[in-house]
Each structure stands twice: as structure tokens, then as C-alpha cells.
Design an enzyme around this catalytic site. Structure first.
Site, mmCIF file in Angstrom:
data_model
loop_
_atom_site.group_PDB
_atom_site.id
_atom_site.type_symbol
_atom_site.label_atom_id
_atom_site.label_comp_id
_atom_site.label_asym_id
_atom_site.label_seq_id
_atom_site.Cartn_x
_atom_site.Cartn_y
_atom_site.Cartn_z
ATOM 1 N N SER A 1 -2.406 -8.327 2.926
ATOM 2 C CA SER A 1 -2.800 -8.121 4.174
ATOM 3 C C SER A 1 -3.359 -9.380 4.866
ATOM 4 C CB SER A 1 -3.849 -7.157 4.544
ATOM 5 O OG SER A 1 -3.382 -5.685 4.016
ATOM 6 N N LYS B 1 -16.242 -7.554 7.002
ATOM 7 C CA LYS B 1 -15.004 -8.313 6.983
ATOM 8 C C LYS B 1 -14.638 -8.870 8.507
ATOM 9 C CE LYS B 1 -13.321 -6.942 2.683
ATOM 10 N NZ LYS B 1 -12.258 -6.119 1.802
ATOM 11 N N HIS C 1 0.934 -1.229 0.018
ATOM 12 C CA HIS C 1 -0.123 -0.019 -0.036
ATOM 13 C C HIS C 1 0.890 1.149 -0.019
ATOM 14 C CE1 HIS C 1 -3.030 -2.633 2.244
ATOM 15 N NE2 HIS C 1 -3.382 -2.520 1.007
#
Ligand code: ADP
Length: 155
Positions: A129, A42, A18
Site C-alpha cells: 500500500s 498513521k 489483500h
């Protein structure tokens, strides 16, 4: 025209991938808004507040980057910021299908907003991630993949 890009994501956690995308985007756009999605569905490992704080700490030195939290339809958030670009990173072919659909549907809802993709750099293209969360949960060292202040969270 001022080029204001919104870079949306869950950032659970923020990774070197990122960071690479944001750094490179600063050379293309006038302003970048890192938009941290609440993503309650999530069930993120880090709270939205923690994810925002990580992003703010890491992007602190970049003067045309701001960090905001959002919990709205992305195109509505983009318009509310007077932005005209959605920025996304592309890692592999596996990202493409979903990203292409998302870009298409966002374009139908907001024809004035363009999605721009930046390809992941070779050095960070395998970072995800979700894999970082798995490594950390098993006690592995994630400091190769995330900024130091993010790695600290698991120490
Ligand atoms: P989301 O839940 O929206 O997928 P993520 O935080 O996983 O949010 O990712 C945000 C954006 O960053 C997405 O466009 C994703 O493809 C991109 N991205 C994630 N990891 C990397 C990486 N290692 N290199 C480049 N782009 C990445």
C-alpha cells in the site's frame, strides 16, 4: 466449531495482495471479517470511511465476507465478534519479525485466539500500500496493483 477469522489491516488502500488473501481465506474459514483499522496515528491517505467503502465494494460478491471498522485493541475486537482466528498475510522475510512479535503478544493476551498466516501469491507478493501511495502521488498508474474502483480514486 465455526471458524471465524478477523483480517485486520489499514488497507490504505486495499490492494490486489489483500484481495488475494481474502479470496483464498474464503476456502479455509466459515466467515471472514475484514477489519479496517482507524490507524489515526498513521495519518492514512484515505479516511476510514473511504477504506471501509472500498473494501465493501470489492468484497460485495463474497457471501461469507463482511467488512467492519475498528478502533480497539485487536484481541478485544476479535472476542467481541466471537471470532477465534486472526488472519494475516506474509509477503517476505521482512514482514516476518514484526508479524511474529505481534502474533506472540496477541497470543499472550488472548490464548484462545490463533494467528494464521497465508503466504502472498507470487503475482502479488511485491505489492504494498505504501509504495502504491508513492506511485499515485507522482502521477503513476496504479491500476496494475489495485482493484479498478480503487484506481478510480486517483483519476
Ligand atoms: P497493517 O497496517 O496492519 O500492516 P496493511 O493494510 O498494510 O495493514 O496489511 C494488512 C495485512 O495484509 C497484513 O497482514 C499484511 O502483511 C498483509 N498484506 C499486505 N500486502 C500484502 C500482499 N501484497 N500480499 C499478501 N499480504 C499482504
Amino acid at each position: 466449531m465455526t471458524r471465524i477469522a478477523v483480517y485486520p489491516g489499514t488497507f490504505d488502500p486495499l490492494t490486489n495482495g489483500h484481495v488475494d488473501i481474502v479470496n483464498r481465506a474464503t476456502r479455509i474459514f466459515d466467515e471472514i471479517i475484514v477489519a479496517v483499522a482507524e490507524s489515526a496515528e498513521k495519518q492514512p491517505h484515505f479516511s476510514a470511511d473511504e477504506r471501509v467503502a472500498m473494501c465493501r465494494a470489492v468484497f460485495n460478491g463474497l457471501k461469507n465476507v463482511t467488512v467492519e471498522r475498528f478502533d480497539a485493541l485487536l484481541v478485544d475486537f476479535v472476542k467481541s465478534k466471537n471470532a477465534n482466528i486472526i488472519l494475516r498475510g506474509l509477503r517476505a522475510l521482512s514482514d516476518f519479525d514484526f508479524e511474529f512479535q505481534l502474533a506472540g503478544m496477541n497470543h499472550s493476551m488472548a490464548p484462545d485466539v490463533e494467528t494464521v498466516f497465508i503466504p502472498a501469491s507470487e503475482a502479488t507478493s511485491s505489492i504494498s500500500s505504501s509504495i502504491i501511495r508513492e506511485i499515485a502521488a507522482m502521477g503513476g498508474d496504479v491500476s496494475l496493483f489495485v482493484p479498478p474502483m480503487v484506481a478510480e480514486k486517483w483519476r
